[in-house]
Scaffold this active site. Structure first.
Site, short mmCIF file in Angstrom:
data_model
loop_
_atom_site.label_atom_id
_atom_site.label_comp_id
_atom_site.label_asym_id
_atom_site.label_seq_id
_atom_site.Cartn_x
_atom_site.Cartn_y
_atom_site.Cartn_z
CE LYS A 73 -4.29 -1.79 1.99
NZ LYS A 73 -5.29 -1.70 3.04
CG ASP A 110 -8.47 0.53 3.03
OD1 ASP A 110 -9.26 -0.24 2.46
OD2 ASP A 110 -7.24 0.32 3.10
P1 NDP Z 1 -1.16 -3.12 10.14
O1 NDP Z 1 -0.31 -4.34 10.19
O2 NDP Z 1 -0.71 -1.93 9.38
O3 NDP Z 1 -1.45 -2.62 11.66
C1 NDP Z 1 -1.88 -3.52 12.65
C2 NDP Z 1 -2.20 -2.74 13.91
O4 NDP Z 1 -2.76 -3.66 14.87
C3 NDP Z 1 -1.00 -2.11 14.57
O5 NDP Z 1 -1.37 -0.88 15.14
C4 NDP Z 1 -0.63 -3.13 15.66
O6 NDP Z 1 0.06 -2.56 16.75
C5 NDP Z 1 -2.00 -3.57 16.09
N1 NDP Z 1 -2.02 -4.89 16.74
C6 NDP Z 1 -1.86 -6.09 16.14
N2 NDP Z 1 -1.94 -7.08 17.05
C7 NDP Z 1 -2.17 -6.47 18.25
C8 NDP Z 1 -2.35 -6.96 19.58
N3 NDP Z 1 -2.32 -8.25 19.86
N4 NDP Z 1 -2.55 -6.05 20.57
C9 NDP Z 1 -2.59 -4.71 20.30
N5 NDP Z 1 -2.42 -4.21 19.05
C10 NDP Z 1 -2.21 -5.07 18.04
O7 NDP Z 1 -2.57 -3.62 9.61
P2 NDP Z 1 -3.73 -2.73 8.95
O8 NDP Z 1 -3.86 -1.46 9.71
O9 NDP Z 1 -3.55 -2.67 7.50
O10 NDP Z 1 -5.00 -3.66 9.23
C11 NDP Z 1 -5.55 -3.76 10.53
C12 NDP Z 1 -6.81 -4.57 10.45
O11 NDP Z 1 -7.76 -3.86 9.65
C13 NDP Z 1 -6.60 -5.93 9.77
O12 NDP Z 1 -7.25 -6.91 10.53
C14 NDP Z 1 -7.29 -5.77 8.42
O13 NDP Z 1 -7.85 -6.97 7.98
C15 NDP Z 1 -8.38 -4.75 8.76
N6 NDP Z 1 -8.82 -3.99 7.60
C16 NDP Z 1 -10.15 -4.00 7.33
C17 NDP Z 1 -10.62 -3.29 6.25
C18 NDP Z 1 -12.08 -3.33 5.96
O14 NDP Z 1 -12.46 -2.86 4.89
N7 NDP Z 1 -12.93 -3.84 6.85
C19 NDP Z 1 -9.74 -2.52 5.36
C20 NDP Z 1 -8.36 -2.54 5.78
C21 NDP Z 1 -7.93 -3.27 6.86
P3 NDP Z 1 1.66 -2.36 16.72
O15 NDP Z 1 1.90 -1.09 15.98
O16 NDP Z 1 2.04 -2.29 18.14
O17 NDP Z 1 2.25 -3.57 16.02
#
Ligand code: NDP
Length: 288
Positions: A73, A110
């Site tokens: 992205k 998004d």
């Molecule tokens: P990224 O990998 O960019 O970010 C993931 C985020 O989740 C980070 O802030 C990470 O924190 C946090 N995180 C992950 N695991 C944990 C945990 N166990 N405890 C606390 N925080 C956690 O992913 P995206 O932002 O691209 O996607 C996030 C979610 O959004 C995904 O599940 C994706 O499927 C969903 N999504 C849904 C869409 C929709 O249309 N419904 C569109 C786009 C995404 P840290 O920075 O500390 O690692």
């Protein structure tokens, strides 16, 4: 559908890795078929080091557009000819659109998909105070669009505090809306006065569907709209607990439909059949 008079279809690609379980192809192909459009949407596993070649391939084969997902992205941006203003502000692109002159425009649908789902749920976003969990791509797109839609303040709570702090500074800088970062401690409270709460982390993403966002659920009140970005299964433990507190909830399925619907309109010029798209996703998720 009747036999086609031409065997040239308009093509859309999805680039990502891993991407095999992404349901978007079925959603868009059902939508094309329902409008009688001779378009194809093709899911392609593209590793990071092949992205430049993949975009050249799109151009050579005159694709009408593409979607990009993890890990492309942000990395796709230098390979495009232009970006929409919001894609520039977000700093990430999920949709590529071929323009009349053949150039490729990058857009990010998004956050717009999220805004459409929240607005449809009846929330007026002007002046809203929002708390968002996460600081990844989804949180970034949602924060920028919320700010542009008139939110008055945004608080980002992220596991890795420094990442949340960096993102908050960027959002404030590009939108002018006060965005702060907060450390995620064990008993994370939602500040009083918050109207919109969003889980934009990947907690409860399949297969970890029972994982609960670790916050103080006692601080969720009935006047809040509580949203999750996880589309499958959409009724996450986070939303269930928020409902138990009397809050209204909104799942991630609507966001997924609308981010696709906005892209569909940009590619084809037609209004997207959102009912067909939602039904397609529900069908895929029911079988999974
Ligand atoms: P990224 O990998 O960019 O970010 C993931 C985020 O989740 C980070 O802030 C990470 O924190 C946090 N995180 C992950 N695991 C944990 C945990 N166990 N405890 C606390 N925080 C956690 O992913 P995206 O932002 O691209 O996607 C996030 C979610 O959004 C995904 O599940 C994706 O499927 C969903 N999504 C849904 C869409 C929709 O249309 N419904 C569109 C786009 C995404 P840290 O920075 O500390 O690692």
């Amino acid at each position: 559908m009747p036999a086609p008079q031409t065997f040239l279809s308009e093509l859309i690609a999805l680039f990502g890795q891993p991407v095999a379980e992404n349901p978007t192809q079925y959603m868009h192909e059902q939508a094309f078929a329902s409008l009688g459009l001779q378009w194809r949407y093709i899911t392609m596993e593209v590793p990071a080091e092949k992205l430049a070649d993949a975009v050249l391939g799109l151009r050579a084969m005159n694709f009408a557009g593409a979607n990009c997902t993890i890990p492309h992205k942000v990395a796709v941006i230098p390979h495009l000819d232009s970006l929409t203003e919001t894609a520039q502000k977000i700093g990430a692109v999920n949709t590529l659109v071929r323009q009349k002159d053949g150039s490729l425009l990058g857009e990010n649908t998004d956050g717009k998909g999220f805004i459409q789902a929240v607005t449809e749920a009846g929330m007026d976003l002007r002046g809203v105070r929002a708390t968002i969990f996460g600081a990844g791509g989804a949180a970034r797109a949602i924060s920028v669009e919320l700010a542009l839609a008139g939110a008055s303040s945004i608080m980002l709570v992220n596991r890795t505090y420094e990442k949340g702090e960096r993102l908050a500074a960027q959002i404030t800088n590009v939108t002018g809306v006060k965005t702060t970062a907060c450390a995620w401690d064990e008993n994370c409270a939602i500040p009083a006065g918050t109207q919109l709460v969003v889980n934009a982390t990947s907690i409860a993403l399949a297969p970890n569907i029972k994982d609960l966002v670790p916050i103080d659920y006692g601080t969720i009140t009935p006047d809040m709209l509580v949203c999750d970005v996880i589309p499958n299964p959409p009724d996450t433990p986070f939303l269930q607990r928020a409902r138990a507190q009397g809050a209204r909830t909104l799942d991630g399925l609507g966001m997924l439909v609308y981010q696709g619907a906005i892209a569909f309109q940009l590619w084809t010029g037609h209004d997207a059949p959102t009912d067909v798209m939602r039904a397609a996703l529900e069908e895929v998720f029911a079988e999974a």
